[in-house]
Design a protein around this motif. Structure first.
Motif, PDB file in Angstrom:
ATOM      1  N   ASN A   1      -2.953 -12.611   5.488  1.00  9.17           N
ATOM      2  CA  ASN A   1      -2.237 -13.551   4.628  1.00  9.17           C
ATOM      3  C   ASN A   1      -0.811 -13.857   5.102  1.00  9.17           C
TER       4      ASN A   1
ATOM      5  N   ARG B   1       6.051 -13.646   3.276  1.00 13.84           N
ATOM      6  CA  ARG B   1       4.833 -14.036   4.003  1.00 13.84           C
ATOM      7  C   ARG B   1       5.046 -15.376   4.680  1.00 13.84           C
TER       8      ARG B   1
ATOM      9  N   THR C   1      -3.125  -6.255  -7.399  1.00 10.12           N
ATOM     10  CA  THR C   1      -2.126  -7.137  -8.009  1.00 10.12           C
ATOM     11  C   THR C   1      -2.700  -8.038  -9.099  1.00 10.12           C
ATOM     12  N   GLU C   2      -4.015  -8.135  -9.186  1.00 11.63           N
ATOM     13  CA  GLU C   2      -4.644  -8.973 -10.215  1.00 11.63           C
ATOM     14  C   GLU C   2      -5.822  -8.199 -10.790  1.00 11.63           C
TER      15      GLU C   2
ATOM     16  N   SER D   1      -8.609  -5.509  -6.616  1.00  9.93           N
ATOM     17  CA  SER D   1      -7.257  -5.971  -6.291  1.00  9.93           C
ATOM     18  C   SER D   1      -6.233  -5.019  -6.891  1.00  9.93           C
TER      19      SER D   1
ATOM     20  N   ARG E   1       3.201  -5.888 -11.695  1.00  6.39           N
ATOM     21  CA  ARG E   1       3.220  -7.347 -11.724  1.00  6.39           C
ATOM     22  C   ARG E   1       2.380  -7.834 -12.902  1.00  6.39           C
TER      23      ARG E   1
ATOM     24  N   HIS F   1       3.917 -14.480  -4.574  1.00  7.33           N
ATOM     25  CA  HIS F   1       3.205 -15.773  -4.520  1.00  7.33           C
ATOM     26  C   HIS F   1       2.597 -16.159  -5.866  1.00  7.33           C
TER      27      HIS F   1
ATOM     28  N   THR G   1      -0.445  -2.348  -5.466  1.00 14.73           N
ATOM     29  CA  THR G   1      -0.094  -2.638  -4.059  1.00 14.73           C
ATOM     30  C   THR G   1       1.313  -3.214  -3.926  1.00 14.73           C
ATOM     31  N   ALA G   2       1.760  -3.921  -4.961  1.00 12.03           N
ATOM     32  CA  ALA G   2       3.077  -4.560  -4.855  1.00 12.03           C
ATOM     33  C   ALA G   2       3.933  -4.228  -6.075  1.00 12.03           C
TER      34      ALA G   2
ATOM     35  N   TYR H   1      -9.245  -7.362   6.051  1.00 13.32           N
ATOM     36  CA  TYR H   1      -9.229  -8.819   5.863  1.00 13.32           C
ATOM     37  C   TYR H   1      -8.936  -9.583   7.153  1.00 13.32           C
TER      38      TYR H   1
ATOM     39  N   THR I   1      -5.749  -1.829   2.611  1.00 11.47           N
ATOM     40  CA  THR I   1      -4.888  -2.929   2.188  1.00 11.47           C
ATOM     41  C   THR I   1      -3.610  -2.391   1.544  1.00 11.47           C
TER      42      THR I   1
ATOM     43  N   ARG J   1     -12.129  -8.328  -5.362  1.00  9.73           N
ATOM     44  CA  ARG J   1     -12.175  -9.311  -4.274  1.00  9.73           C
ATOM     45  C   ARG J   1     -13.403  -9.076  -3.405  1.00  9.73           C
TER      46      ARG J   1
ATOM     47  N   ARG K   1     -13.355  -4.926  -2.758  1.00 12.99           N
ATOM     48  CA  ARG K   1     -12.390  -3.948  -3.286  1.00 12.99           C
ATOM     49  C   ARG K   1     -11.707  -4.483  -4.546  1.00 12.99           C
TER      50      ARG K   1
ATOM     51  N   LEU L   1     -13.063 -15.677   0.919  1.00 11.78           N
ATOM     52  CA  LEU L   1     -12.527 -14.663   0.017  1.00 11.78           C
ATOM     53  C   LEU L   1     -12.773 -15.149  -1.404  1.00 11.78           C
TER      54      LEU L   1
HETATM   55  P1  NG1 Z   1      -4.464  -7.314  -3.656  1.00 11.97           P
HETATM   56  O1  NG1 Z   1      -4.305  -8.160  -4.870  1.00 11.97           O
HETATM   57  O2  NG1 Z   1      -4.422  -5.841  -3.880  1.00 11.97           O
HETATM   58  O3  NG1 Z   1      -5.655  -7.760  -2.840  1.00 11.97           O
HETATM   59  C1  NG1 Z   1      -2.678  -8.791  -2.288  1.00 11.97           C
HETATM   60  C2  NG1 Z   1      -3.061  -8.963  -0.833  1.00 11.97           C
HETATM   61  C3  NG1 Z   1      -2.552  -7.753  -0.087  1.00 11.97           C
HETATM   62  C4  NG1 Z   1      -1.049  -7.572  -0.274  1.00 11.97           C
HETATM   63  C5  NG1 Z   1      -0.707  -7.588  -1.757  1.00 11.97           C
HETATM   64  C6  NG1 Z   1       0.777  -7.554  -2.019  1.00 11.97           C
HETATM   65  C7  NG1 Z   1      -5.071 -10.014   0.109  1.00 11.97           C
HETATM   66  C8  NG1 Z   1      -6.545 -10.062   0.134  1.00 11.97           C
HETATM   67  N1  NG1 Z   1      -4.518  -9.068  -0.662  1.00 11.97           N
HETATM   68  O4  NG1 Z   1      -3.195  -7.558  -2.730  1.00 11.97           O
HETATM   69  O5  NG1 Z   1      -2.881  -7.878   1.257  1.00 11.97           O
HETATM   70  O6  NG1 Z   1      -0.332  -8.567   0.422  1.00 11.97           O
HETATM   71  O7  NG1 Z   1      -1.267  -8.737  -2.393  1.00 11.97           O
HETATM   72  O8  NG1 Z   1       1.366  -8.787  -2.130  1.00 11.97           O
HETATM   73  O9  NG1 Z   1      -4.420 -10.823   0.779  1.00 11.97           O
END
Ligand code: NG1
Ligand code: ZN
Length: 548
Positions: free
Chosen positions: A378, A286, A506-507, A504, A33, A70, A29-30, A335, A357, A511, A502, A457
């Motif tokens: 967020n 953000r 980024t991690e 994630s 990382r 973040h 998504t980002a 969300y 997302t 979630r 779903r 969450l």
């Molecule tokens: P992931 O880790 O895919 O849920 C999180 C945020 C996204 C988006 C990305 C990018 C939540 C639940 N998820 O993604 O909305 O901002 O980071 O930074 O806030």
């Protein structure tokens, strides 16, 4: 470029950026990382890819941002920015993942293959803009990006430490000079300049006061706001906290993500009851607001609140200029708090859509409207205005009656104040302050517009998070089998219950989101759904327990 000149691609990789890990890494998504020490070869390769992308786009500039937003200090990341200042096109994410994961010895051939696949004319010029956040690992990674760009004979330009949205802005300006000047100065001139112009003719009135506390997450956003603060002349009385001095650690117990996800105040801020506080994240894309009331309770004004405030204010201005054919629509993700969606449909009577997302999904949906306001709960979001809208406002500013011209001039400044390329904490801060000031309301009155449903969450570790897949903008689970029907059963037993799951991007977690009529019920629902995920998706560690 003849294939022989790709040799240098391998030479750089072998000498300076060897791939030292076999851990698979995915463009999520980002972007990419992970721990910073696993990223040098990945960033080098993204330098290569940025040059290829630039050539496919006829030499237009592509951006590379080094940041892990973040996340805590030991992490870092890299993402590419497309020519209009948008996130990298989704169809290239797979190519990015492929480039990042091949071995050093396969890199030259893979690069040649990608060049063929995308049809890049390697004889064209290529331009790559590189920015980075304040992490101590960022300069080395930025150099890796620059070397990647040079290895394919692209022209890199480094901007040093900038917010993520600033880099997006620079890229857009470089490719479209009508948007602004591609420099930090150009950014301040356009965005802060519009705010100052507007403030000069908008008296502070009603319950609004112009003192704002800011939690800078010890990142780049706070630093840049400190620069801006020096140029403000009483328009806004900024009190800065967590700007990186005094040993404060990046994003550690502070910043927008901390406030949103723990619903507790950040460390390092001297709180005064009812005082409005804006909390930024580590790379300045953000923002959430909050205040502590006289019972010491934190009241959070998140991305949903910001979106509704901005959408209703812009809509009011459109009515005032008499542009009845132009409409404002909101874009959210699953969300978003259900209460905000209800408020938008029933009170604001505006169209609202829910998308998957990831900012790119929100951004593209928002572009379909005259004015599209998109925010993740967020606090990541912005407003985009169509060409038709901008033209109509300009025309009314020139030809309308006195009242219409006044509203149109406000709208023109609002458009300039907006970083339309991507969610931008600084631009959003000025937009929120403008809307609150225009309405003459304080944060408590802003909060009273609707009541959030209690929500929760949770994160859960599973063996392979990719076994969890979704459809319908993340709202339905398509695998593992049986999960959605179990969620349906659980939700049916809880008043105002809603829950979805779903993986994630980024991690390495799954979630679980839940909302319900009461705090007690939401905790129960979230824990029950988490148990279902644990059982059906191969949970790791201790099985989640139900609240007492
Ligand atoms: P992931 O880790 O895919 O849920 C999180 C945020 C996204 C988006 C990305 C990018 C939540 C639940 N998820 O993604 O909305 O901002 O980071 O930074 O806030
Ligand atoms: Zn961020």
């Amino acid at each position: 470029m003849p294939p022989s000149s790709l040799r240098v691609v391998y030479a750089f990789a072998r000498e300076m950026y060897p791939k030292t890990t076999d851990v698979f890494i995915q463009y999520g998504t980002a972007g990419f990382r992970t721990k910073a020490n696993l990223l040098e070869h990945v960033v080098y390769r993204m330098g290569l890819l940025a040059v290829i992308r630039s050539r496919v786009k006829n030499g237009r500039t592509i951006g590379i941002m080094i940041t892990a937003s973040h996340n805590l200090e030991p992490d870092n990341g890299v993402k590419l920015v497309d020519p209009d200042g948008e996130m990298l096109d989704g169809s290239w994410e797979e190519i990015a993942t492929r480039m990042a994961n091949v071995s050093d010895t396969e890199l030259e051939a893979t690069t040649a293959d990608v060049i063929r696949q995308v049809g890049a004319d390697m004889a064209l010029k290529a331009s790559v803009y590189v920015g980075m956040d304040t992490r101590y690992t960022s300069p080395r990674l930025a150099s890796a990006a620059v070397h990647g760009a040079m290895a394919l004979k692209g022209t890199p330009k480094e901007f040093g430490i900038v917010t993520t949205p600033m880099l997006h802005f620079f890229v857009k300006c470089r490719n479209d000079e009508t948007y602004g000047t591609p420099s930090e100065e150009g950014y301040y001139q356009k965005i802060v300049g519009a705010f100052k112009r507007l403030r000069a003719r908008m008296p502070v009135a009603g319950e609004y006061n112009n003192t704002l506390y800011v939690d800078g997450a010890n990142g780049v956003g706070g630093k840049k706001l400190n620069i801006i603060k020096k140029t403000l002349d009483g328009e806004l009385d900024l009190h800065m906290f967590n700007t990186g001095g005094n040993g404060g650690k990046l994003n550690l117990n502070c910043g927008a993500d901390h406030v949103k996800s723990t619903q507790t105040a950040p460390v390092g801020v001297e709180h005064v009851p009812w005082q409005r506080v804006a909390s930024l994240d580590g790379d300045g894309d953000r923002i959430v607001y909050y205040y502590i009331d006289d019972k010491n309770k934190l009241n959070l004004l998140d991305g949903d609140r910001i979106a509704t405030l901005l959408a209703s204010y812009v809509n009011q201005l459109l009515k005032e200029i008499g542009a009845s054919d132009l409409s404002v629509a909101l874009v959210q993700t699953a969300y978003a708090n259900g209460a905000s969606t209800k408020y938008i449909t029933e009170q604001l009577k505006m169209p609202v859509t829910c998308v998957s997302t990831g900012v790119k999904h929100l951004h593209h949906e928002a572009l379909k409207y005259d004015v599209g306001v998109y925010f993740e709960a967020n606090g990541h979001g912005t407003v985009v205005y169509s060409g038709k809208t901008k033209e109509a406002v300009r025309k009314i500013f020139e030809e309308g009656d006195q009242e219409q011209r006044k509203a149109a001039s406000i709208l023109l400044d609002i458009i300039d104040m907006t970083n339309e390329t991507v969610g931008d904490a600084l631009s959003d801060l000025f937009l929120v302050e403008t809307a609150l000031c225009a309405r003459g309301i304080n944060t408590k009155q802003w909060m009273q517009l609707y009541d959030d449903l209690p929500c929760q969450l949770m994160k859960l570790s599973v063996k392979d998070r990719n076994v969890v897949t979704t459809a319908d903008a993340d709202q339905q689970s398509t695998s593992p089998e049986g999960l959605q029907s179990r969620i349906d059963e659980l939700v049916a037993n809880i008043p105002s219950g809603r829950s979805f799951v779903r993986a994630s991007g980024t991690e390495d977690v799954v979630r679980v989101y839940a909302e319900a009529d009461t705090q007690e019920n939401v905790q129960k629902l979230a824990a029950q759904v988490a148990q279902a995920v644990y059982d059906l998706a191969g949970g790791v560690g201790t099985r989640p327990t139900l609240p007492e």
